[in-house]
Design a protein around this motif. Structure first.
Motif, mmCIF file in Angstrom:
data_model
loop_
_atom_site.group_PDB
_atom_site.id
_atom_site.type_symbol
_atom_site.label_atom_id
_atom_site.label_comp_id
_atom_site.label_asym_id
_atom_site.label_seq_id
_atom_site.Cartn_x
_atom_site.Cartn_y
_atom_site.Cartn_z
ATOM 1 N N ILE A 84 20.562 46.099 10.493
ATOM 2 C CA ILE A 84 19.743 47.159 9.897
ATOM 3 C C ILE A 84 18.382 47.251 10.571
ATOM 4 O O ILE A 84 17.818 48.335 10.720
ATOM 5 C CB ILE A 84 19.605 46.954 8.372
ATOM 6 C CG1 ILE A 84 18.940 48.182 7.742
ATOM 7 C CG2 ILE A 84 18.818 45.700 8.033
ATOM 8 C CD1 ILE A 84 18.974 48.170 6.234
ATOM 9 N N LEU A 85 17.853 46.115 11.014
ATOM 10 C CA LEU A 85 16.588 46.128 11.735
ATOM 11 C C LEU A 85 16.734 46.845 13.077
ATOM 12 O O LEU A 85 15.876 47.639 13.478
ATOM 13 C CB LEU A 85 16.075 44.698 11.953
ATOM 14 C CG LEU A 85 15.621 43.942 10.707
ATOM 15 C CD1 LEU A 85 15.371 42.475 11.051
ATOM 16 C CD2 LEU A 85 14.351 44.557 10.112
ATOM 17 N N GLN A 86 17.835 46.575 13.757
ATOM 18 C CA GLN A 86 18.091 47.219 15.041
ATOM 19 C C GLN A 86 18.285 48.726 14.856
ATOM 20 O O GLN A 86 17.803 49.529 15.667
ATOM 21 C CB GLN A 86 19.320 46.614 15.712
ATOM 22 C CG GLN A 86 19.604 47.183 17.101
ATOM 23 C CD GLN A 86 20.818 46.554 17.736
ATOM 24 O OE1 GLN A 86 21.771 46.193 17.045
ATOM 25 N NE2 GLN A 86 20.798 46.412 19.060
ATOM 26 N N LYS A 87 18.980 49.104 13.815
ATOM 27 C CA LYS A 87 19.227 50.515 13.539
ATOM 28 C C LYS A 87 17.919 51.273 13.329
ATOM 29 O O LYS A 87 17.817 52.466 13.649
ATOM 30 C CB LYS A 87 20.110 50.650 12.298
ATOM 31 C CG LYS A 87 20.551 52.070 11.993
ATOM 32 C CD LYS A 87 21.476 52.100 10.797
ATOM 33 C CE LYS A 87 21.918 53.535 10.477
ATOM 34 N NZ LYS A 87 22.815 53.586 9.291
ATOM 35 N N SER A 88 16.914 50.584 12.802
ATOM 36 C CA SER A 88 15.616 51.219 12.561
ATOM 37 C C SER A 88 14.716 51.194 13.788
ATOM 38 O O SER A 88 13.577 51.661 13.731
ATOM 39 C CB SER A 88 14.917 50.533 11.390
ATOM 40 O OG SER A 88 15.658 50.688 10.200
ATOM 41 N N GLY A 89 15.197 50.608 14.885
ATOM 42 C CA GLY A 89 14.456 50.668 16.138
ATOM 43 C C GLY A 89 13.836 49.370 16.607
ATOM 44 O O GLY A 89 13.161 49.344 17.645
ATOM 45 N N LEU A 90 14.052 48.280 15.883
ATOM 46 C CA LEU A 90 13.473 47.006 16.316
ATOM 47 C C LEU A 90 14.146 46.516 17.591
ATOM 48 O O LEU A 90 15.374 46.529 17.709
ATOM 49 C CB LEU A 90 13.635 45.944 15.219
ATOM 50 C CG LEU A 90 13.144 44.535 15.579
ATOM 51 C CD1 LEU A 90 11.637 44.514 15.787
ATOM 52 C CD2 LEU A 90 13.552 43.517 14.518
#
Length: 246
Positions: A49-55
């Motif tokens: 979910i963090l990656q999906k938000s651009g992290l």
């Protein structure tokens, strides 16, 4: 790799940090390291979910090596602090005795050579220095002068073994003073390395926390994972103190 290897592997990145961006820790480092480990645990669980938000997930993936780099740098800094403390403590113990011994030698030399103008000039010149380095050199020079002209010293009952003591003290104090100055320089470098390692870790921690708070907005229990317990507790204590004062 151990902590030292991780530190060395990141050294180029640490040294590349602009000096004006380097910060000193604003909490105990051991607590910061544990908070970073806690963050790593939760970020690994929430990585999708963090990656999906651009992290940038490389920030999560490099947290272990950044943590180890700071742990090593902090250990080295502490070690240098202890070494400097020991050297300075020994120097502080030796200094009063050395000053007293120098006064005694000069008292004897001035009386013994009081009728020899040239030797008195030499003794007075030796006595002029006020720095620690001067004192180290003074003991050496007094030993040389006394050994070259021992008769007047013997005539006033001075034990010439004091000249050997002065020569030995010059060597010992010189080495001790060098150790203190060297330790101070090494400590300064070690602190800069520690601060750079802290800043390097903080950059990743701050970014991961920022994304975590964004992603889990409105989920208080999840947001707690992406904040600092240390500062939460500190703020709570300050609020309690403020309420008591009012």
């Amino acid at each position: 790799m151990d902590n030292r290897d991780d530190f060395l592997s990141q050294l180029d990145a640490l040294m590349a940090l602009p000096r004006e961006q380097v910060k000193s820790p604003n909490m105990p480092v051991k607590i910061y390291l544990q908070e970073a480990l806690n963050l790593l645990y939760y970020a690994e669980k929430d990585r999708a979910i963090l990656q999906k938000s651009g992290l940038d997930l490389s920030l999560v993936e490099t947290l272990p090596v950044r943590i180890n780099a700071l742990r090593y740098a902090q250990t080295e800094w502490n070690s240098e602090r202890y070494e400097l403390d020991a050297a300075e403590q020994e120097w502080k113990q030796e200094l009063p005795r050395a000053r007293q011994f120098k006064r005694e030698l000069l008292h004897n030399f001035r009386f013994a050579y009081r009728k020899n103008e040239e030797r008195m000039k030499v003794v007075n010149y030796i006595a002029q220095g006020r720095s620690h380095a001067d004192m180290v050199q003074d003991f050496c020079e007094l030993a040389v002068v006394g050994r070259a002209h021992p008769e007047p010293l013997l005539a006033i009952g001075m034990d010439l073994e004091l000249l050997s003591r002065a020569a030995d003290l010059s060597v010992r104090l010189g080495a001790l003073l060098a150790a203190v100055k060297g330790a101070r320089g090494t400590l300064k470098e070690a602190k800069l390395h520690r601060d750079r390692a802290y800043t390097y870790l903080k950059q990743a921690v701050d970014e991961v926390r920022e994304y975590g708070r964004f992603v889990f907005r409105g989920q208080e229990s999840k947001q707690l994972h992406y904040g600092s317990k240390y500062f939460r507790n500190l703020r709570a204590e300050l609020r309690k103190k403020a309420l008591k004062e009012h």
